[in-house]
Design an enzyme around this catalytic site. Structure first.
Site, mmCIF file in Angstrom:
data_model
loop_
_atom_site.group_PDB
_atom_site.id
_atom_site.type_symbol
_atom_site.label_atom_id
_atom_site.label_comp_id
_atom_site.label_asym_id
_atom_site.label_seq_id
_atom_site.Cartn_x
_atom_site.Cartn_y
_atom_site.Cartn_z
ATOM 1 N N SER A 90 -2.941 -10.163 -9.404
ATOM 2 C CA SER A 90 -3.110 -9.345 -10.610
ATOM 3 C C SER A 90 -3.353 -7.876 -10.295
ATOM 4 C CB SER A 90 -4.297 -9.873 -11.413
ATOM 5 O OG SER A 90 -5.516 -9.592 -10.755
ATOM 6 N N THR A 202 -6.831 -8.040 -13.618
ATOM 7 C CA THR A 202 -7.151 -6.638 -13.383
ATOM 8 C C THR A 202 -8.516 -6.638 -12.734
ATOM 9 O OG1 THR A 202 -6.011 -5.909 -15.389
ATOM 10 C CG2 THR A 202 -7.753 -4.477 -14.610
ATOM 11 N N THR A 220 -4.796 -2.383 -11.665
ATOM 12 C CA THR A 220 -4.087 -3.583 -12.108
ATOM 13 C C THR A 220 -2.597 -3.526 -11.783
ATOM 14 O OG1 THR A 220 -3.727 -5.002 -14.052
ATOM 15 C CG2 THR A 220 -3.468 -2.656 -14.387
ATOM 16 N N ARG A 230 6.369 -0.254 -18.880
ATOM 17 C CA ARG A 230 5.179 -0.499 -19.714
ATOM 18 C C ARG A 230 3.919 -0.087 -18.956
ATOM 19 N NH1 ARG A 230 0.246 -3.763 -19.073
ATOM 20 N NH2 ARG A 230 -0.425 -4.414 -21.145
ATOM 21 N N THR A 253 -10.909 -5.600 -18.946
ATOM 22 C CA THR A 253 -9.770 -6.378 -18.460
ATOM 23 C C THR A 253 -9.300 -7.253 -19.618
ATOM 24 O OG1 THR A 253 -11.150 -8.219 -17.695
ATOM 25 C CG2 THR A 253 -10.684 -6.485 -16.098
ATOM 26 N N GLY A 254 -8.069 -7.728 -19.503
ATOM 27 C CA GLY A 254 -7.526 -8.550 -20.577
ATOM 28 C C GLY A 254 -6.401 -7.838 -21.291
HETATM 29 N N1 ASP Z 1 -5.495 -4.980 -18.999
HETATM 30 C C1 ASP Z 1 -4.354 -5.236 -18.164
HETATM 31 C C2 ASP Z 1 -3.139 -4.642 -18.824
HETATM 32 O O1 ASP Z 1 -2.968 -4.837 -20.000
HETATM 33 C C3 ASP Z 1 -4.058 -6.656 -17.896
HETATM 34 C C4 ASP Z 1 -5.226 -7.566 -17.653
HETATM 35 O O2 ASP Z 1 -6.344 -7.129 -17.476
HETATM 36 O O3 ASP Z 1 -5.040 -8.791 -17.650
HETATM 37 O O4 ASP Z 1 -2.334 -4.066 -18.139
#
Ligand code: ASP
Length: 353
Positions: A90, A202, A220, A230, A253-254
């Site tokens: 990740s 992340t 990340t 993106r 994160t997320g």
């Molecule tokens: N926040 C990160 C993103 O959207 C992805 C993640 O943390 O899972 O790029």
């Protein structure tokens, strides 16, 4: 070159960075480590807090804090462990690629004592985007470099361009592409457990020094198999992370798109500025995320069908973290580096339609 950075400092720290030398082996240090005040005169409880994948990061960051390292140097050295780990798909090297099979990395950081910020987006070929974000912060009049420009900038500072795909991440991408459309010319392959979900991940890490100096970094590979170009929340100052040395720091994160809309790093710090404890500030930000979630992303019970977490520290060294649903985060508060339970808004995941 800024007022606070003399030509001499620049040359000294650049040379140190390229050779990765220096007392504690910190590349491009914000400042050399210096002795701590006697413990009775500490302004804050030193602490390092991160997402659950950051157990080694908080250990490393905390060790550096106690050796007198700068707050940002400490968190960057911490998250670099994940960036360089081929088994963390990740972040950094080994991170899952975009829809074209190209790894594009995002990172941002803020340094409380100097009030500076740096970020890179869609950076290709460099294993440690957090370090490049720190270079943007330290050596430029800018905040955010993207794509080819960010890579060119990194190469100028001695970073090596490398293939960031590992056997695992290439296989995951080929597998995802083959299964995308049953009618295309790639034969579907049976799902296997480790490739079936569309993973995200992340690392965010925040730290407070004994002097009460605060910083934050988030790095990340973004959403796996994303549309090329993106950029998520992680490299956006105020979303992926935010620091105000008078208040504290917060990161996330997320699902990045859900964080971008609420400026979650900034909002969490603002909630702390108004007096909230770190955990309560994170929960309040999550409520805002839910409030701004589009119906297509909600279950029939009105709960979001994605995951998102916030992590926060205040200037005194209090800390906390929260998520929509139960989970864990990592922290070192002086006793040990360990995983702790996140506070959460909902006991159970969203009901599907
Ligand atoms: N926040 C990160 C993103 O959207 C992805 C993640 O943390 O899972 O790029």
């Amino acid at each position: 070159m800024s007022d606070s950075l003399s030509r001499r400092d620049f040359l000294t720290s650049t040379a140190a960075g390229v050779a990765a030398t220096g007392a504690l082996d910190i590349a491009f240090p914000m400042r050399p480590p210096r002795p701590l005040p006697p413990q009775g005169r500490w302004a804050a409880k030193p602490v390092a807090v991160s997402s659950a994948n950051g157990l080694r990061a908080v250990q490393k960051a905390f060790d550096l804090l106690l050796q007198g390292a700068d707050t940002l140097d400490a968190v960057i050295e911490g998250v670099k462990i994940q960036e360089l780990d081929p088994n963390d798909d990740s972040v950094g090297y080994g991170g899952l690629p975009n829809a074209d099979g190209v790894v594009q990395l995002d990172a941002s950081c803020m340094h409380g004592p100097t009030k500076r910020a740096g970020a890179v987006g869609a950076l290709e070929g460099i294993k440690t985007p957090s370090e490049v974000a720190k270079l943007v912060l330290k050596y430029t009049n800018h905040i955010f470099l993207v794509g080819e420009g960010a890579k060119h900038f990194a190469l100028q500072y001695g970073f090596k361009e490398e293939d960031l795909l590992t056997e695992h991440s290439r296989e995951a991408w080929l597998h995802w592409r083959a299964n995308l459309n049953p009618d295309d010319d790639y034969l579907d392959v049976p799902e296997t457990e480790h490739l079936s979900a569309r993973p995200t991940g992340t690392i965010n890490c925040n730290a407070v020094t004994p002097q009460g100096d605060v910083s934050s970094v988030t790095t990340t590979s973004g959403l796996a198999f994303k549309i090329p170009g993106r950029v998520g929340d992680s490299p956006l100052i105020g979303a992926g992370q935010y620091t105000d040395n008078d208040v504290g720091a917060a990161g996330s994160t997320g699902r990045g798109e859900s964080n971008i809309k609420v400026c979650g790093g900034f909002l969490t710090v603002e909630f702390m500025r108004r007096g909230m404890k770190p955990t309560d500030a994170c929960l309040e930000t999550l409520k805002r995320v839910v409030q701004l979630t589009e119906p297509r992303l909600l279950g029939r019970d009105g709960r979001p069908k994605f995951s998102i977490n916030f992590y926060a520290v205040n200037k005194r060294g209090d800390f906390g973290a929260a998520s929509l649903y139960p989970g864990r985060y990592a922290a070192h508060d002086g006793s040990e580096a360990k995983l702790r339970d996140l506070a959460y808004l909902y006991e159970r995941p969203a009901a599907s339609r």
